[in-house]
Design an enzyme around this catalytic site. Structure first.
Site, mmCIF file in Angstrom:
data_model
loop_
_atom_site.group_PDB
_atom_site.id
_atom_site.type_symbol
_atom_site.label_atom_id
_atom_site.label_comp_id
_atom_site.label_asym_id
_atom_site.label_seq_id
_atom_site.Cartn_x
_atom_site.Cartn_y
_atom_site.Cartn_z
ATOM 1 C CE1 TYR A 131 -31.393 28.104 -32.304
ATOM 2 C CE2 TYR A 131 -31.061 25.958 -31.279
ATOM 3 C CZ TYR A 131 -31.231 27.316 -31.162
ATOM 4 O OH TYR A 131 -31.240 27.900 -29.921
ATOM 5 C CE LYS A 159 -35.126 28.829 -32.206
ATOM 6 N NZ LYS A 159 -33.961 29.531 -31.625
#
Length: 297
Positions: A131, A159
């Site tokens: 992330y 991501k």
């Protein structure tokens, strides 16, 4: 699993407890809509404001109410020991994957971040999504660091933050990253207003806030991009510009999404952990008018 539309619901709560019934309803709604995965305890899920036990409970509720849809659970925390505990809870709950941001109070070095992911991967039996969210973590990944981390055995997706609204720039950014990561590691775009550009530029997934509230609209955009209809995906995104404008005006998607959920009766008020607050007064009325005008369901 880390392809297509990953919808991120809120975790409705007050200062005393998580509203488990409302959270379960949000997850059920996404599963029934046919999203490709459900991402819980991300930034939209207010993971940083919850205790370890609350996070374990959310993970369990997610899996119990997601039917056959894969659930990806956020495990980020300040200390590695807590990340490992969150990872264990997610795996025990039956999560299909985990999402990890390098959360910090002191600024982290590249080696510290790499060691975090290396340590966590040693304890995982499910795949991990990196992330990359500098807006909340204040850590900026280099492409080279992404390349190092992507070699770890459990890493299956990255991501990335929103891309500039310039398709050639976006394609170059995605291509540059692809050269450094294994073929089985996907790239997912975050930042709803950038979804159409990111998917057109070659991202494999959209990690979506609006998908957690309006999965039909988000799926339509995602499927258009997946079939190569970039023009339709862009048109669908442009139609949501009044909503994207609210994101920009109010510092991101969380307050806007939470206010939408309250205004439409999906969750009780308040639904955010203090000191966070949803939009009130004239701002709330304006948002309600935008949602009504968009006609989303």
């Amino acid at each position: 699993m880390f392809t297509g539309l990953s919808a991120f619901p809120l975790t409705p709560m007050n200062e005393h407890r998580i509203n488990e019934r409302e959270f379960a309803s949000l997850v059920e709604f996404l599963a029934e809509a046919g999203v490709d995965s459900i991402g819980v305890l991300g930034s939209t899920g207010s993971y940083a404001y919850l205790s370890r036990d609350e996070r374990a409970r959310v993970a369990l509720l997610s899996v119990e109410n997601a039917s056959s849809v894969p659930v990806v659970v956020g495990i980020g925390a300040l200390r590695t020991r807590d990340v490992l505990a969150n990872a264990e809870s997610a795996q025990q709950a039956g999560a299909s994957g985990v999402l990890l941001a390098p959360v910090s109070y002191q600024r982290l070095t590249d080696d510290e971040v790499f060691n975090l992911y290396a340590t966590v991967c040693q304890s995982l039996s499910v795949p991990l999504c990196v992330y990359d969210n500098p807006g909340t973590t204040h850590f900026e990944f280099s492409d080279e660091l992404h390349g190092r981390i992507a070699q770890l055995p459990q890493v299956r997706s990255i991501k990335i933050p929103p891309l500039k609204n310039d398709i050639e720039f976006a394609k170059e950014r995605v291509a540059r990253l692809r050269k450094l990561i294994p073929a089985d590691v996907t790239i997912g775009i975050s930042g709803d207003p950038a979804a159409a550009v990111g998917l057109d530029a070659g991202c494999d997934a959209w990690y979506s806030v609006i998908g957690g509230l309006y999965p039909k609209a988000a799926l339509a955009l995602t499927r258009a991009a997946q079939t190569g209809d970039a023009q339709q995906a862009k048109a669908l995104s442009n139609a949501l510009e009044p909503l994207w404008a609210l994101y920009r005006e109010y510092g991101g998607s969380l307050r806007v999404a939470a206010t939408i959920a309250e205004v439409t009766g999906r969750v009780s008020q308040p639904c955010l952990p203090q000191p966070l607050k949803t939009l009130q007064g004239d701002e709330r009325k304006r948002l309600a008018a935008v949602i009504e005008g968009l006609g989303l369901d």
